[in-house]
Motif scaffolding. Structure first.
Motif, PDB file in Angstrom:
ATOM      1  N   PHE A  51       5.837   5.504   9.366  1.00  0.00           N
ATOM      2  CA  PHE A  51       6.368   4.790   8.215  1.00  0.00           C
ATOM      3  C   PHE A  51       7.768   5.297   7.913  1.00  0.00           C
ATOM      4  O   PHE A  51       7.974   6.499   7.757  1.00  0.00           O
ATOM      5  CB  PHE A  51       5.446   5.013   7.017  1.00  0.00           C
ATOM      6  N   ARG A  64      15.396  -2.928   0.580  1.00  0.00           N
ATOM      7  CA  ARG A  64      14.817  -1.659   1.006  1.00  0.00           C
ATOM      8  C   ARG A  64      13.725  -1.987   2.018  1.00  0.00           C
ATOM      9  O   ARG A  64      12.674  -2.502   1.660  1.00  0.00           O
ATOM     10  CB  ARG A  64      14.236  -0.922  -0.199  1.00  0.00           C
ATOM     11  N   GLU A  66      10.773  -1.305   4.260  1.00  0.00           N
ATOM     12  CA  GLU A  66       9.680  -0.367   4.511  1.00  0.00           C
ATOM     13  C   GLU A  66       9.178  -0.695   5.904  1.00  0.00           C
ATOM     14  O   GLU A  66       8.565  -1.731   6.132  1.00  0.00           O
ATOM     15  CB  GLU A  66       8.556  -0.573   3.506  1.00  0.00           C
ATOM     16  N   ARG A 227       7.435  -0.817 -12.661  1.00  0.00           N
ATOM     17  CA  ARG A 227       6.581   0.337 -12.937  1.00  0.00           C
ATOM     18  C   ARG A 227       7.125   1.578 -12.253  1.00  0.00           C
ATOM     19  O   ARG A 227       7.706   1.486 -11.168  1.00  0.00           O
ATOM     20  CB  ARG A 227       5.158   0.052 -12.467  1.00  0.00           C
ATOM     21  N   GLY A 229       5.839   3.926 -10.607  1.00  0.00           N
ATOM     22  CA  GLY A 229       5.340   4.283  -9.273  1.00  0.00           C
ATOM     23  C   GLY A 229       6.080   3.563  -8.161  1.00  0.00           C
ATOM     24  O   GLY A 229       6.338   4.131  -7.103  1.00  0.00           O
ATOM     25  N   ALA A 230       6.434   2.346  -8.435  1.00  0.00           N
ATOM     26  CA  ALA A 230       7.057   1.548  -7.382  1.00  0.00           C
ATOM     27  C   ALA A 230       8.377   2.149  -6.954  1.00  0.00           C
ATOM     28  O   ALA A 230       8.762   2.085  -5.808  1.00  0.00           O
ATOM     29  CB  ALA A 230       7.277   0.124  -7.884  1.00  0.00           C
ATOM     30  N   ALA A 233      10.221   6.450  -4.903  1.00  0.00           N
ATOM     31  CA  ALA A 233      10.789   6.952  -3.659  1.00  0.00           C
ATOM     32  C   ALA A 233      11.256   8.374  -3.900  1.00  0.00           C
ATOM     33  O   ALA A 233      11.937   8.645  -4.874  1.00  0.00           O
ATOM     34  CB  ALA A 233      11.958   6.068  -3.243  1.00  0.00           C
ATOM     35  N   ARG A 234      10.867   9.256  -3.016  1.00  0.00           N
ATOM     36  CA  ARG A 234      11.229  10.643  -3.244  1.00  0.00           C
ATOM     37  C   ARG A 234      12.744  10.784  -3.088  1.00  0.00           C
ATOM     38  O   ARG A 234      13.399   9.974  -2.423  1.00  0.00           O
ATOM     39  CB  ARG A 234      10.481  11.532  -2.268  1.00  0.00           C
TER      40      ARG A 234
ATOM     41  N   GLN B 465      -0.650   7.095  -9.684  1.00  0.00           N
ATOM     42  CA  GLN B 465       0.637   6.489 -10.027  1.00  0.00           C
ATOM     43  C   GLN B 465       1.186   5.606  -8.908  1.00  0.00           C
ATOM     44  O   GLN B 465       2.070   4.803  -9.152  1.00  0.00           O
ATOM     45  CB  GLN B 465       1.678   7.590 -10.297  1.00  0.00           C
ATOM     46  N   GLN B 467       2.000   2.855  -6.129  1.00  0.00           N
ATOM     47  CA  GLN B 467       1.897   1.403  -6.219  1.00  0.00           C
ATOM     48  C   GLN B 467       1.755   0.734  -4.864  1.00  0.00           C
ATOM     49  O   GLN B 467       1.361  -0.422  -4.783  1.00  0.00           O
ATOM     50  CB  GLN B 467       3.148   0.830  -6.910  1.00  0.00           C
ATOM     51  N   LEU B 473       2.101   7.205   1.331  1.00  0.00           N
ATOM     52  CA  LEU B 473       2.472   8.010   2.498  1.00  0.00           C
ATOM     53  C   LEU B 473       3.499   9.075   2.137  1.00  0.00           C
ATOM     54  O   LEU B 473       3.401  10.214   2.591  1.00  0.00           O
ATOM     55  CB  LEU B 473       3.039   7.098   3.590  1.00  0.00           C
TER      56      LEU B 473
END
Lengths: 257, 982
Positions: A51, A64, A66, A227, A229-230, A233-234, B465, B467, B473
């Motif tokens: 990924f 972006r 993925e 939201r 969480g979406a 991205a670290r 959390q 989504q 991952l």
């Protein structure tokens, strides 16, 4: 975090893209070239799928990607639906020096057209053109490290490597016209690429970006995109993104069209 | 093109005995039951087969007082192994080759106590007190004695000494048993020892790590103290072959094996040690026998060699790469069906750091065959199954996470699949992954599930959390990267701060998920196996249909039915293992003609396939025995079917693909009259010259007779005999013309008198066929209609498949019971004279034993308007007459026509046979019918005739009750409508 969250709601569009194709056609190399503009021995074999993410600018939008880089071995085939479900784009890769890989690519295309997201944008990529085109970049970068990379890379099967220098054209098994004809018949984007030289790689993703119904995706994901969480991205990934946005611009200005 | 495999259907749940063997890691080959799966069974001596297994209650204690507690459990004699497990099946256990038992003594103890003292190879002594009843204990001792004797005879005792030298633990623990060795060793071994003795340090096997360093910092890993602890443990509890696993052993494994000992302990804990012991030299042999062999697997292996733990120094040169290549290739040669699957390269590369090639070869075998069953198979069903099991465990243990994943549509497998496939080795830093692998070998596959759940639990809040897949991952990647960090960095307690995230992970795994046991995983697997198999099968069916080059005129559903029939045939009659690629591949080195492997079936499977689709390709008997009516179906064999097989093999490969079958069926199922005639003609025109030879005409007639063999009545028989007569008449009549034509073209040519020369062309054949009402209708509709695409009843398959319904035993019992019941009722039926077997006709147009009137409804309009329809009616009469025994004089019987016809071919055996058949069946009415074909008849008269005949038959039947009752007739009537009994 907050900034990136708002950014994604406004501009950044997530595009799920899956790479499919026979084993050893160079799927991972194509992704690596696109994501980090590198060509090197595969550090990680693809188990199930790798990924990766990459940002790409298209006009005023930021896409972006993925990217799901799937394992090519035949027996992993039954796992593929897990990765291509909900994908908005697919790159089906074959090896221009291996006729059978195009057959496999065709069967992937068929499968995608029947089983995957109906609006999926499919690109067909004939990889390893460096092996059949005596391109200046190949001869120019004939350093020892490069050739080592090539040998290590899954794209170069031992039997083919030596011939690359000798009679390049004889290695080609899939005429460009044939693949092109098939692609237009099946309604696919078509490219010949070389992960090694970088030829055609960025173009695939650019053209896909143009063809993706972005408004449609935005409309469907807007609900979730805001939201936290979406946008989770670290930091590393974001850095990567910024970094890479510049890369294509430097190399061929392809992504900034 | 895809390959079709029915292998999944052959899955069998392990029996109780097998589970015991698996638990104790006893190599299946060492047991009496021959296991086809193991390619290298150890040599079995005749005497070995008589060795019985036995289990008995026992209490185990160490010979040295106070060293360990006594544990109650069960002692298993599994020749050539002795095994013990404590009652909880985890505290204490051992598996010891009988050949390492040096002395067995019955202890003189208090009355009522039956105890054996076993002296083992490594000078340790264990005492087993047999707590079962005296007779059982005696029996056990007797069996043990026999088994030990057999081992001695096999010379296994000698093998032990040289074998243990290959183990690192022997170097670790100073050998104190050398004195005792001489007791039992004979001269040959001592000399062997002398030869191999001098370089003492190098006798043990080791991995690349000895040369290229082991991953991780030895100081940080506290290698020295680990080695010390293990040395102490191994000294007192035996080692390698004689290791006794007490709780301390498991604890030591859980804190991590020392690198130098790791390889051997993996071998010992997983039981691959026993395989290596039982199969000396097999690894080298496997490689030697396959030197230079190139297969799909070896090609795939080549591609991955440089991608396997590439950061490790050992894999940056030919030494490591070569070892990896040899181990992977050797396994692919040993188990060609599995071959090579990506991820195996990672496992092999990992274990080769710690062990020699031979050790790794056997450990890889245990991994792929037993510990991770089906993970790397062609379909990867084991992987899919365990992912499903894992998901279900998460649902049960961590419902919130599971629900959240459902809500945001994230699939657990995107992350967890590689965990299971490569034992976390490419997911987390190697030092940590190897510690999980330590536990995995020691405690079994449940460890993967426990650790998997613990990972999710520890990251629970963050997981709630996420989504999308990507977020999941990334979270996992970050977590794995941080495993070395403190789990409680902010804690005031320095001891809490010292706990790493990895330690926390193991703690959570084994404390909080102790409820996940091997048993619960087995039962979960049972629960989902059918689902998984079904989804894999429907997936491959869909891709097979999708990948057809051409659907021809079939719909997708119809192609699916053809696939089902093929699948069933392959299940019942597995085609020979994929033959080596056709010779073409040998000549073309370029990939141009390279084809992907495609399943092709042989003749046997084809017969089976065709019997599913073509009514005449099966023998169906309806059996009545007074209790039940059932249809038994068997596969027909006839040259005609073989002919069809080769006819459809258009690419001349001697085997048919799915596409060949679809195209072949397309060639006949949509045909009209003329096309069918041509098809049938071409089918019999072997050299495709547009002419049938005389022989071919006869073969064709035989084909007719075969297809019509169960038709009730003589209509078809008559038609065939008329066909032959006419064919030869016309053929002869036309022959001179051909000769003239040919003569004029070729000049001089001898008149074709041989049976192999061109004789009958298509036009003539068509004329002959169309001259006959019966054949015309056969070609018009019946031939095409005799190919029937019907849904293959899935139930039938699952009934014959033991795995699908989960419970193998009940299924076997059912199938057996059914057979038994059938036999039983048949027996009764026979005794009371009710047993009856009737062949079901393949076409069944003229089946009725009813009054002729009813027949009319069966006729197609075309037939009704045809001039010779009465012939059909007469045939109905003929049907009736067949019920009459040959001696019956009732029907008028003009002499059969055939013998009178051209004498030229009457000498040919085929015709004689046909005539004989006709004679045998006293085809009276049929000959009338044959005559009637030529004359324009009055139908009413015929009908009256029919009635008369029928009346006479009825009268006859009433007079001589020859066993055919009205009920029987009814049955015969029902034949048309009968359905296969499931």
């Amino acid at each position: 975090m907050a900034e990136s969250a708002s950014g994604s709601a406004d501009k950044s569009v997530q595009v799920k893209l899956v790479l499919l194709g026979e084993a050893a056609v160079g799927k991972s190399s194509v992704v690596l070239r696109f994501v980090s503009n590198e060509f090197q021995a595969n550090k990680e074999p693809t188990i199930g799928a790798a990924f990766l993410t990459q940002k790409c600018r298209l006009e005023d939008r930021v896409l972006r990607y993925e990217i799901w880089d799937t394992a090519g071995q035949e027996r992993f085939h039954s796992l593929a639906p897990m990765y291509y479900r909900n994908a908005q784009a697919a790159v089906v890769v074959y090896d221009v020096t291996k006729a059978s890989s195009l057959e496999k690519a065709k069967s992937w295309v068929k499968e995608l057209q029947r089983q995957a997201n109906p609006n999926i944008v499919i690109a067909l990529a004939g990889n390893k053109v460096d092996l059949v085109l005596p391109s200046p970049s190949t001869s120019g970068t004939g350093s020892s490290s490069e050739s080592e990379d090539e040998a290590d890379d899954a794209t170069a099967t031992p039997g083919e490597t030596p011939g690359a220098d000798g009679q390049p054209e004889s290695l080609r098994q899939v005429p460009r016209e044939e693949a092109q004809a098939y692609a237009s018949e099946a309604g696919l984007l078509f490219f010949e690429t070389s992960a090694k030289t970088g030829e055609g790689v960025v173009e695939i993703f650019t053209e896909i970006a143009k063809k993706i119904p972005i408004e449609h995706i935005l409309a469907s994901t807007r609900g979730g995109a805001g939201r936290p969480g979406a946008a989770g991205a670290r930091p590393g990934a974001r850095q990567e993104g910024v970094n890479l946005e510049e890369n294509p611009a430097k190399s061929k200005d392809a992504c900034n069209c | 093109m895809s390959t079709i495999s029915t292998q999944l259907r052959h899955f069998k749940e392990p029996t109780k005995d097998e589970l015991t063997e698996i638990f104790f890691s006893v190599p299946p080959a060492a047991l009496n039951a021959p296991q086809s799966g193991s390619a290298t069974p150890s040599e079995t001596l005749p005497g070995e087969e008589q060795l019985e297994k036995m289990e008995i209650n026992a209490v185990l204690s160490m010979g040295v007082q106070g060293q360990e507690d006594s544990y109650a459990g069960k002692l298993y004699l599994l020749p050539p192994y002795l095994a013990f497990a404590s009652l909880d099946r985890k505290s204490v256990r051992f598996t010891i080759p009988l050949s390492t038992i040096r002395r067995v003594e019955r202890l003189n103890a208090r009355a009522g106590i039956y105890a054996l003292s076993l002296g083992l190879w490594h000078d340790q002594k264990i005492i087993v007190q047999l707590t079962s009843l005296r007779p059982s204990a005696d029996a056990f001792c007797a069996l043990l004695r026999n088994a030990l004797k057999a081992e001695l005879q096999r010379g296994q005792m000698k093998a032990v000494k040289s074998f243990v030298k290959t183990c690192y633990s022997e170097a670790l623990v100073p050998d104190e048993s050398s004195v005792g060795d001489n007791e039992r060793e004979d001269g040959s071994l001592i000399s062997e020892e002398k030869a191999g003795a001098p370089p003492r340090e190098t006798t043990y096997h080791g991995g690349l790590g000895l040369k290229y360093k082991f991953p991780g910092d030895p100081k940080k890993l506290r290698e020295a103290s680990k080695i010390k602890l293990w040395t102490t443990y191994l000294r007192s509890h035996g080692r390698n072959l004689t290791l006794l696993r007490y709780p301390q052993c498991t604890r030591l494994v859980q804190v991590g094996l020392p690198n130098r000992l790791r390889g051997e302990m993996w071998e010992t804990l997983s039981g691959s040690l026993y395989l290596r012991l039982a199969n000396p030299g097999v690894y080298e042999q496997t490689l030697a026998q396959n030197t230079g062999r190139v297969t799909t697997s070896t090609e795939d292996i080549e591609k991955d060699l440089h991608r396997s733990l590439p950061e490790y120094a050992g894999y940056q040169n030919e030494e490591g790469i070569g070892a990896l290549r040899r181990v992977l290739q050797a396994y692919s040669f040993k188990n060609p069906e599995l071959g090579y699957c990506q991820a195996m390269n990672i496992l092999a590369a990992a274990i080769l750091i710690y062990m020699s090639e031979e050790q790794a070869f056997w450990l890889l075998g245990v991994l792929c065959d037993r510990l991770l069953p089906g993970y790397y198979s062609q379909s990867m069903h084991g992987t899919l199954l365990d992912q499903r099991v894992f998901e279900s465990l998460v649902q049960r243990c961590l419902p919130m996470i599971h629900d959240h994943f459902q809500t945001v549509d994230v699939q657990l497998s995107v992350a967890s699949l590689p965990w299971f496939l490569s034992l976390f080795i490419n997911s987390m830093p190697m030092v940590f992954a190897f510690r999980i692998v330590d536990c995995f070998f020691c405690m079994g596959p449940k460890v993967l599930f426990q650790v998997g759940c613990a990972i999710l639990k520890i990251n629970g809040e963050k997981l709630l959390q996420i989504q999308d897949d990507g977020g999941f991952l990334n979270l996992m990647r970050d977590y794995f990267a941080s495993l070395g960090e403190s789990a409680h960095p902010t804690s005031a307690d320095p001891r809490a701060r010292a706990i790493t995230r990895f330690q926390e992970l193991l703690l959570v795994s084994f404390r909080e998920f102790a409820t996940i046991t091997d048993e619960s995983i087995l039962s979960e697997r049972r629960r989902f196996r059918a689902d998984i198999i079904h989804s894999i099968e429907s997936f491959s069916k869909r891709s097979a249909v999708r990948n057809l080059k051409s659907l021809e005129r079939f719909s997708k559903d119809q192609a699916g039915m053809i696939y089902d029939a093929l699948y069933k045939a392959m299940f019942l009659e597995p085609p020979p293992a994929m033959p080596a690629p056709p010779p073409a591949a040998l000549f073309t080195t370029s990939g141009e003609n390279e084809e992907r492997p495609e399943t092709r079936i042989g003749l046997r499977t084809f017969q089976c396939f065709l019997s599913e689709i073509a009514t005449w390709a099966r023998d169906e008997t309806i059996i009545l025995n007074g209790f039940q009516q059932r249809v038994d179906r068997t596969i027909a064999e006839h040259e005609f079917i073989d002919r069809l097989y080769f006819f459809w093999d258009t690419s001349c490969r001697g085997a048919l693909s799915f596409q060949d079958l679809v195209s072949g069926l397309d060639g006949v199922m949509f045909n009209d009259l003329m096309e069918n005639i041509e098809w049938f003609f071409n089918l019999h025109d072997k050299n495709k010259d547009g002419f049938l030879s005389k022989d071919e005409v006869l073969t064709l007639s035989e084909s007719f007779l075969f297809i019509f063999r169960y038709e009730i009545g003589d209509a078809y028989l008559g038609a065939v005999s008329r066909f032959m007569t006419n064919a030869f008449e016309y053929g002869d009549a036309l022959q001179p013309q051909h000769e003239d034509g040919e003569k004029s073209a070729d000049g001089e040519k001898p008149p074709p008198s041989g049976s192999n020369t061109p004789y009958l062309n298509l036009a003539t054949f068509r004329m002959v066929v169309l001259a006959d009402e019966v054949l015309e209708s056969f070609f018009e509709t019946d031939l095409s209609a005799s190919f029937r695409l019907e849904p293959v009843p899935d139930l039938e398959l699952s009934a014959s498949n033991n795995g699908l319904l989960g419970d193998i035993w009940s299924n076997i019992a059912t199938a057996d019971n059914k057979k038994f019941f059938n036999r039983f009722t048949d027996g009764i039926g026979k005794t009371i004279g009710k047993h009856q077997v009737i062949h079901r006709p393949s076409i069944g147009r003229y089946t009725n034993l009813e009054e002729p009137k009813a027949h009319e409804s069966l006729l197609t309009p075309a037939m009704r308007s045809s001039p010779s329809k009465s012939s059909l009616r007469t045939e109905a009469t003929a049907s009736s007459t067949t019920l009459v025994s040959p001696s019956d004089p009732t029907p008028p019987s003009p002499p059969p026509k055939i013998p009178a016809s051209s004498s030229e071919f009457s000498s040919l055996p085929m015709v004689q046979a046909a005539n004989a058949a006709l004679m045998e069946r006293t085809p009276f009415a049929i000959d009338d019918a044959g005559d009637d074909d030529d004359t324009d008849e009055d139908s009413e008269d015929e009908e009256e005739d029919d009635d008369q005949v029928l009346d006479e038959v009825d009268a006859f039947l009433e007079e001589n009750d020859s066993g055919l009752t009205a009920a029987d007739k009814q049955v015969a009537n029902d034949l048309l409508h009968a359905k296969p009994v499931k």
